[in-house]
Design a protein around this motif. Sequence first.
Motif, short mmCIF file in Angstrom:
data_model
loop_
_atom_site.label_atom_id
_atom_site.label_comp_id
_atom_site.label_asym_id
_atom_site.label_seq_id
_atom_site.Cartn_x
_atom_site.Cartn_y
_atom_site.Cartn_z
N ASP A 117 0.83 -1.21 0.00
CA ASP A 117 0.00 0.00 0.00
C ASP A 117 0.86 1.26 0.00
O ASP A 117 0.55 2.24 -0.70
CB ASP A 117 -0.93 0.00 1.22
CG ASP A 117 -2.03 -1.04 1.12
OD1 ASP A 117 -2.29 -1.51 0.00
OD2 ASP A 117 -2.61 -1.39 2.16
N ALA A 118 1.94 1.24 0.78
CA ALA A 118 2.81 2.42 0.84
C ALA A 118 3.54 2.63 -0.48
O ALA A 118 3.63 3.77 -0.98
CB ALA A 118 3.81 2.26 1.98
N LEU A 119 4.04 1.56 -1.09
CA LEU A 119 4.76 1.68 -2.36
C LEU A 119 3.85 2.15 -3.48
O LEU A 119 4.31 2.78 -4.44
CB LEU A 119 5.41 0.34 -2.73
CG LEU A 119 6.61 -0.09 -1.88
CD1 LEU A 119 7.13 -1.44 -2.36
CD2 LEU A 119 7.72 0.96 -1.94
N THR A 120 2.56 1.84 -3.38
CA THR A 120 1.62 2.29 -4.40
C THR A 120 1.60 3.81 -4.50
O THR A 120 1.41 4.37 -5.57
CB THR A 120 0.21 1.75 -4.10
OG1 THR A 120 0.26 0.31 -4.06
CG2 THR A 120 -0.78 2.17 -5.18
N PRO A 125 0.59 4.74 -11.59
CA PRO A 125 0.95 5.26 -12.91
C PRO A 125 0.37 6.63 -13.24
O PRO A 125 0.91 7.33 -14.09
CB PRO A 125 0.41 4.18 -13.86
CG PRO A 125 -0.69 3.51 -13.10
CD PRO A 125 -0.25 3.53 -11.67
N HIS A 126 -0.72 7.03 -12.61
CA HIS A 126 -1.36 8.30 -12.96
C HIS A 126 -1.02 9.42 -11.98
O HIS A 126 -0.70 10.54 -12.40
CB HIS A 126 -2.88 8.13 -13.04
CG HIS A 126 -3.61 9.42 -13.28
ND1 HIS A 126 -3.48 10.13 -14.45
CD2 HIS A 126 -4.46 10.13 -12.49
CE1 HIS A 126 -4.23 11.23 -14.38
NE2 HIS A 126 -4.83 11.25 -13.20
N ASP A 127 -1.07 9.14 -10.69
CA ASP A 127 -0.88 10.19 -9.69
C ASP A 127 0.13 9.79 -8.62
O ASP A 127 0.09 10.31 -7.51
CB ASP A 127 -2.21 10.56 -9.04
CG ASP A 127 -2.95 9.34 -8.50
OD1 ASP A 127 -2.39 8.22 -8.55
OD2 ASP A 127 -4.08 9.50 -8.01
N GLY A 128 1.04 8.86 -8.94
CA GLY A 128 2.07 8.48 -7.99
C GLY A 128 3.19 9.52 -7.94
O GLY A 128 3.31 10.39 -8.81
N VAL A 129 4.01 9.43 -6.91
CA VAL A 129 5.10 10.40 -6.72
C VAL A 129 6.09 10.35 -7.87
O VAL A 129 6.52 11.38 -8.38
CB VAL A 129 5.81 10.11 -5.38
CG1 VAL A 129 7.07 10.97 -5.25
CG2 VAL A 129 4.88 10.37 -4.21
N ALA A 132 4.71 12.00 -11.00
CA ALA A 132 4.72 13.46 -10.85
C ALA A 132 6.14 14.01 -10.99
O ALA A 132 6.35 15.07 -11.58
CB ALA A 132 4.13 13.85 -9.50
N LEU A 133 7.13 13.28 -10.46
CA LEU A 133 8.52 13.72 -10.58
C LEU A 133 8.97 13.70 -12.04
O LEU A 133 9.68 14.61 -12.49
CB LEU A 133 9.42 12.82 -9.73
CG LEU A 133 10.92 13.15 -9.73
CD1 LEU A 133 11.15 14.59 -9.30
CD2 LEU A 133 11.67 12.20 -8.82
N ASP A 134 8.55 12.69 -12.77
CA ASP A 134 8.88 12.62 -14.20
C ASP A 134 8.26 13.81 -14.94
O ASP A 134 8.90 14.41 -15.82
CB ASP A 134 8.38 11.31 -14.79
CG ASP A 134 8.77 11.15 -16.25
OD1 ASP A 134 9.98 11.12 -16.54
OD2 ASP A 134 7.87 11.08 -17.10
N ASP A 135 7.03 14.16 -14.59
CA ASP A 135 6.38 15.33 -15.21
C ASP A 135 7.16 16.60 -14.89
O ASP A 135 7.31 17.49 -15.75
CB ASP A 135 4.94 15.46 -14.71
CG ASP A 135 4.04 14.34 -15.23
OD1 ASP A 135 4.42 13.69 -16.22
OD2 ASP A 135 2.96 14.14 -14.64
N ALA A 136 7.66 16.72 -13.67
CA ALA A 136 8.41 17.90 -13.28
C ALA A 136 9.72 18.00 -14.06
O ALA A 136 10.12 19.09 -14.49
CB ALA A 136 8.69 17.88 -11.77
#
Length: 235
Positions: A117-120, A125-129, A132-136
């Motif tokens: 659950d924590a690793l999720t 794939p859509h709103d994971g950390v 988001a870092l890749d988008d940044a």
Amino acid sequence: MSLADRFLFVKRDPHSEEVLARGGHPEAHSILQRTGFVSVVRVHENYHRLPTGLDDAEEIRLATRAVARLRSVGHHVTCDDDFDSETTEAHYPTIGDSVAETAERIQAATTTDEVTDALTELTAPHDGVLTALDDALAATADFQHTLGTKHDSVERLLHVAQDALGVLTSSLGALRNAMADVHVHHPLRRGCSAEVGPDEREASATCACPPPAPLGIAAPGPISPVAASVQPRRR
């Protein structure tokens, strides 16, 4: 954190006229950077300075705000009179704090399901950390590409970082998926209900947890869904 790490100096250097901040713990360094300071790493000294090109009024505003923020979380700051004030600022949780909570969940987890659950939160794939870092990184590369003066080394660094992040995302996602199929308890961690059973002999006991496992138990190896010693839960 030691008491010495709570002391900082925010002053204007008499020779260079730069506003410099010295001392403090990494928490203080983070506050300084969030207030606009730039970290400087030397062989024998690390400190922070305000960016170049600011006028005196802006330097005073940023330095005063940094002092207020540092004092609001318990740091002792010695500063120039221009930067001293009675104001304080509330300290709000950061994005990094949210990721740190994920690490704390994993450190306290007693089962592989809790770790999954924590690793999720990291690998979704859509709103994971990591997504988001890749988008940044992509947004930074796009911004850098549109600047009037190109810095090829910076662009290459961003692309390398994106490639490395892709490997990390793929590997951590595979680990998360493998752990999702393995439903076992951590051999050295036990959950605690903080409740004493009705047949507890020791009236002063605060919980009825069994004693911890004896020392010397070998640490478990890498988790694999096909390991012979681990059986997936029947669905």
